[in-house]
Design a protein around this motif. Structure first.
Motif, PDB file in Angstrom:
ATOM      1  N   PHE A 344      39.277  21.258 -34.979  1.00 33.99           N
ATOM      2  CA  PHE A 344      40.729  20.590 -35.029  1.00 33.99           C
ATOM      3  C   PHE A 344      40.545  19.319 -34.125  1.00 33.99           C
ATOM      4  CE2 PHE A 344      41.688  25.129 -35.343  1.00 33.99           C
ATOM      5  CZ  PHE A 344      41.702  25.271 -36.730  1.00 33.99           C
ATOM      6  N   SER A 345      39.568  18.442 -34.112  1.00 34.92           N
ATOM      7  CA  SER A 345      39.649  17.256 -33.500  1.00 34.92           C
ATOM      8  C   SER A 345      40.122  16.188 -34.122  1.00 34.92           C
ATOM      9  CB  SER A 345      38.113  17.005 -32.902  1.00 34.92           C
ATOM     10  OG  SER A 345      37.269  16.587 -34.133  1.00 34.92           O
ATOM     11  N   ARG A 346      40.472  15.165 -33.420  1.00 31.34           N
ATOM     12  CA  ARG A 346      41.366  14.072 -34.631  1.00 31.34           C
ATOM     13  C   ARG A 346      40.081  13.416 -35.507  1.00 31.34           C
ATOM     14  NH1 ARG A 346      42.521   8.574 -34.947  1.00 31.34           N
ATOM     15  NH2 ARG A 346      44.695   8.373 -35.609  1.00 31.34           N
ATOM     16  N   TYR A 347      38.895  13.300 -35.024  1.00 32.70           N
ATOM     17  CA  TYR A 347      37.862  12.729 -35.620  1.00 32.70           C
ATOM     18  C   TYR A 347      37.476  13.716 -37.033  1.00 32.70           C
ATOM     19  CZ  TYR A 347      32.754  12.174 -37.223  1.00 32.70           C
ATOM     20  OH  TYR A 347      31.862  12.022 -37.847  1.00 32.70           O
ATOM     21  N   ARG A 351      37.795  12.362 -40.900  1.00 28.51           N
ATOM     22  CA  ARG A 351      36.868  12.834 -41.848  1.00 28.51           C
ATOM     23  C   ARG A 351      37.319  13.545 -43.007  1.00 28.51           C
ATOM     24  NH1 ARG A 351      31.270  15.374 -39.992  1.00 28.51           N
ATOM     25  NH2 ARG A 351      32.147  17.225 -40.796  1.00 28.51           N
ATOM     26  N   ASN A 352      38.003  14.761 -42.738  1.00 24.78           N
ATOM     27  CA  ASN A 352      38.265  15.775 -43.607  1.00 24.78           C
ATOM     28  C   ASN A 352      39.235  15.023 -44.804  1.00 24.78           C
ATOM     29  OD1 ASN A 352      38.436  18.625 -41.540  1.00 24.78           O
ATOM     30  ND2 ASN A 352      36.516  17.505 -42.530  1.00 24.78           N
ATOM     31  N   TRP A 353      40.055  14.296 -44.199  1.00 22.91           N
ATOM     32  CA  TRP A 353      41.053  13.613 -45.017  1.00 22.91           C
ATOM     33  C   TRP A 353      40.353  12.690 -46.011  1.00 22.91           C
ATOM     34  CZ3 TRP A 353      45.830  13.928 -46.869  1.00 22.91           C
ATOM     35  CH2 TRP A 353      46.489  12.715 -47.628  1.00 22.91           C
ATOM     36  N   GLN A 354      39.444  11.904 -45.563  1.00 29.47           N
ATOM     37  CA  GLN A 354      38.881  10.935 -46.366  1.00 29.47           C
ATOM     38  C   GLN A 354      37.933  11.483 -47.382  1.00 29.47           C
ATOM     39  OE1 GLN A 354      36.685   8.775 -43.389  1.00 29.47           O
ATOM     40  NE2 GLN A 354      38.388   7.230 -42.996  1.00 29.47           N
ATOM     41  N   GLU A 355      37.316  12.853 -47.179  1.00 24.12           N
ATOM     42  CA  GLU A 355      36.324  13.383 -47.851  1.00 24.12           C
ATOM     43  C   GLU A 355      36.982  14.246 -48.848  1.00 24.12           C
ATOM     44  OE1 GLU A 355      33.372  14.858 -45.491  1.00 24.12           O
ATOM     45  OE2 GLU A 355      32.649  12.792 -44.857  1.00 24.12           O
ATOM     46  N   ASN A 356      38.044  15.237 -48.401  1.00 23.32           N
ATOM     47  CA  ASN A 356      38.537  16.374 -49.087  1.00 23.32           C
ATOM     48  C   ASN A 356      39.858  16.831 -48.677  1.00 23.32           C
ATOM     49  OD1 ASN A 356      38.911  19.136 -50.370  1.00 23.32           O
ATOM     50  ND2 ASN A 356      36.768  19.556 -50.220  1.00 23.32           N
ATOM     51  N   CYS A 375      49.569  19.665 -32.296  1.00 23.05           N
ATOM     52  CA  CYS A 375      48.024  19.411 -32.536  1.00 23.05           C
ATOM     53  C   CYS A 375      47.600  18.383 -33.059  1.00 23.05           C
ATOM     54  CB  CYS A 375      47.514  20.729 -33.326  1.00 23.05           C
ATOM     55  SG  CYS A 375      45.891  20.684 -33.969  1.00 23.05           S
ATOM     56  N   LYS A 376      46.294  17.614 -32.436  1.00 24.46           N
ATOM     57  CA  LYS A 376      45.969  16.353 -33.064  1.00 24.46           C
ATOM     58  C   LYS A 376      45.675  16.318 -34.693  1.00 24.46           C
ATOM     59  CE  LYS A 376      44.061  14.908 -28.664  1.00 24.46           C
ATOM     60  NZ  LYS A 376      42.805  14.640 -27.857  1.00 24.46           N
ATOM     61  N   TYR A 377      45.073  17.456 -34.764  1.00 26.27           N
ATOM     62  CA  TYR A 377      44.507  17.484 -36.268  1.00 26.27           C
ATOM     63  C   TYR A 377      45.761  17.659 -37.246  1.00 26.27           C
ATOM     64  CZ  TYR A 377      41.738  18.981 -40.310  1.00 26.27           C
ATOM     65  OH  TYR A 377      41.143  18.991 -41.653  1.00 26.27           O
ATOM     66  N   PHE A 378      46.646  18.570 -36.961  1.00 23.86           N
ATOM     67  CA  PHE A 378      47.764  18.672 -37.675  1.00 23.86           C
ATOM     68  C   PHE A 378      48.717  17.381 -37.926  1.00 23.86           C
ATOM     69  CE2 PHE A 378      52.471  19.329 -37.562  1.00 23.86           C
ATOM     70  CZ  PHE A 378      52.586  20.021 -39.073  1.00 23.86           C
ATOM     71  N   LYS A 379      48.882  17.025 -36.891  1.00 22.55           N
ATOM     72  CA  LYS A 379      49.627  15.482 -36.739  1.00 22.55           C
ATOM     73  C   LYS A 379      49.043  14.336 -37.773  1.00 22.55           C
ATOM     74  CE  LYS A 379      51.402  14.187 -32.890  1.00 22.55           C
ATOM     75  NZ  LYS A 379      51.496  13.698 -31.424  1.00 22.55           N
ATOM     76  N   TYR A 380      47.901  14.192 -37.467  1.00 25.29           N
ATOM     77  CA  TYR A 380      46.979  13.160 -38.106  1.00 25.29           C
ATOM     78  C   TYR A 380      47.203  13.583 -39.845  1.00 25.29           C
ATOM     79  CZ  TYR A 380      43.456   9.885 -39.960  1.00 25.29           C
ATOM     80  OH  TYR A 380      42.914   9.235 -40.810  1.00 25.29           O
ATOM     81  N   VAL A 381      46.848  14.550 -40.276  1.00 22.78           N
ATOM     82  CA  VAL A 381      46.806  15.103 -41.476  1.00 22.78           C
ATOM     83  C   VAL A 381      48.108  15.126 -42.261  1.00 22.78           C
ATOM     84  CG1 VAL A 381      46.218  16.921 -43.235  1.00 22.78           C
ATOM     85  CG2 VAL A 381      44.601  16.348 -41.289  1.00 22.78           C
TER      86      VAL A 381
END
Length: 412
Positions: A344-347, A351-356, A375-381
């Motif tokens: 669940f890192s921001r990186y 990457r997940n958002w761009q690819e899938n 959470c960084k992952y949740f906030k970004y996505v």
């Protein structure tokens, strides 16, 4: 002096052998072949009183060189192998087996079968008894080729069955191959060991002729006999057989439970999780959560949408019902120190958002519940999803915000 000669000769042989090894490691097959020739000649010229038998290293090294040398041919390989057979009586059947494998790798099925048949009839006093294990393998591989021929004849009959094709000779040949294959395959799988291919072929023969009880017994023995080494494939074959024949869910769960204990990252664990989630039994649903968490502990599953979807679905159901939050807490306690960086890192969110997009959605739902709305992952996505005006991401954001107290309970 004689003593000095022996020392020098031994040293020369060792140096020559090291040159061969170096050449092979560097894939200089021509150079390795030249040194092997010198090495062989030095053995022939050894005038010491000790008897020097043809070294197993010549067989091993010579085979490797001939398999890779750009100018080697099947004729040369066959010639070399025949020499090794006649010189290495103590290794006769091992050489025969390796010769067979080489023929098979080059598509020479008939030649391989003939080689096995000749090997099976070989007799050389006590050496025949000493090489009993190799003889059993010879018979087993001949059984495997009989199965191959049976399969070919079966396909011919099945292809022409609708047209009323009836060829008695084909059918007779097919049954003859079946009998020969069944005898040899049955014998080898009685011996404790890993016999995956032989077991699969034997079970296929039994199933085709409707002997399902015998097939089940063979698979049960292969999977559960403590004398056999632990083998995940044994449980896979048993599960697949049970599923093909419409066995009860209890039997299927039992087979997959053992597979889960042995290989928690196996691809069948997704099927196992789905099966357990559908169960009305609380114990099975609890196991399902354990199974899917365990799967995602492995790097090979990090970007598997199906796995994250299974986890997201079950976690969401638990959160909505507010029952069994302790299940999530128990699984999360042993992972909260390393899953955030692992999954669940921001990186990874970027990457997940761009690819899938689908993967990022499922992961964001899990991340939001396990780590809260901060959470960084949740906030970004969720931010990206809302920017893109994708409806399900707006719903996702509202869901996590609404159930943020759950995160506080899970985190303790």
């Amino acid at each position: 002096s004689s003593h000095e000669y022996k020392l020098n000769f031994k040293k020369s042989k060792e140096i020559c052998l090291s040159y061969i090894q170096d050449a092979m490691l560097q894939k200089q097959w021509k150079k390795a072949a030249e040194f092997l020739t010198f090495y062989s000649e030095s053995l022939e010229k050894d005038f010491s009183t000790e008897y020097v038998s043809p070294s197993e290293m010549i067989w091993r090294i010579g085979t490797e060189i001939l398999c890779h040398h750009s100018h080697s041919s099947m004729k040369e390989f066959n010639s070399f192998t025949e020499q090794m057979k006649s010189l290495g009586v103590k290794r006769y059947l091992k050489v025969c087996l390796e010769h067979t494998f080489h023929l098979l790798c080059n598509g020479l099925i008939d030649e391989a079968y003939q080689n096995l048949s000749l090997s099976e009839s070989w007799r050389f006093g006590e050496q025949t008894i000493i090489q009993d294990k190799e003889m059993k393998l010879i018979k087993a591989y001949r059984g495997l080729l009989d199965y191959y021929n049976w399969s070919k004849q079966k396909n011919i009959l099945l292809e022409h069955g609708q047209d009323g094709f009836e060829d008695l000779s084909v059918e007779q040949e097919m049954h003859s191959c079946f009998r020969k294959a069944a005898v040899n395959l049955k014998e080898i799988i009685k011996i404790p060991g890993v016999w995956d291919l032989f077991v699969k072929c034997y079970v296929d023969l039994l199933e085709f002729y409707g002997d399902h009880n015998e097939a089940r017994q063979v698979l049960n023995e292969y999977a559960y006999n403590s004398k056999f080494p632990a083998n995940p494939n044994a449980h896979v074959y048993l599960y697949q057989f049970l599923k093909r024949h419409g066995e009860s869910k209890k039997s299927l769960v039992s087979a997959l439970k053992i597979l889960h204990d042995v290989v928690p990252s196996h691809e069948l664990m997704i099927d196992f999780n789905i099966m357990l989630q559908k169960s009305k039994k609380r114990k099975r649903r609890r196991l399902g959560l354990e199974v899917i968490f365990a799967v995602l502990d492995y790097a090979g599953w990090k970007e598997n949408v199906k796995a994250w979807s299974c986890l997201a679905k079950q976690v969401k159901q638990i959160v909505i019902s507010e029952k069994h939050l302790d299940w999530i807490q128990q699984e999360w306690n042993s992972r909260k120190d390393w899953w955030p960086a692992f999954h669940f890192s921001r990186y990874l969110a970027k990457r997940n958002w761009q690819e899938n997009e689908s993967l990022s959605y499922e992961k964001a739902l899990v991340a939001g519940i396990l780590l809260g709305k901060g959470c960084k992952y949740f906030k970004y996505v969720s931010h990206r999803g809302c920017q893109a005006q994708v409806k399900r991401f707006r719903i996702l954001k509202k869901f996590v915000n609404k159930h943020n107290p759950v995160y506080l309970r899970i985190s303790g």
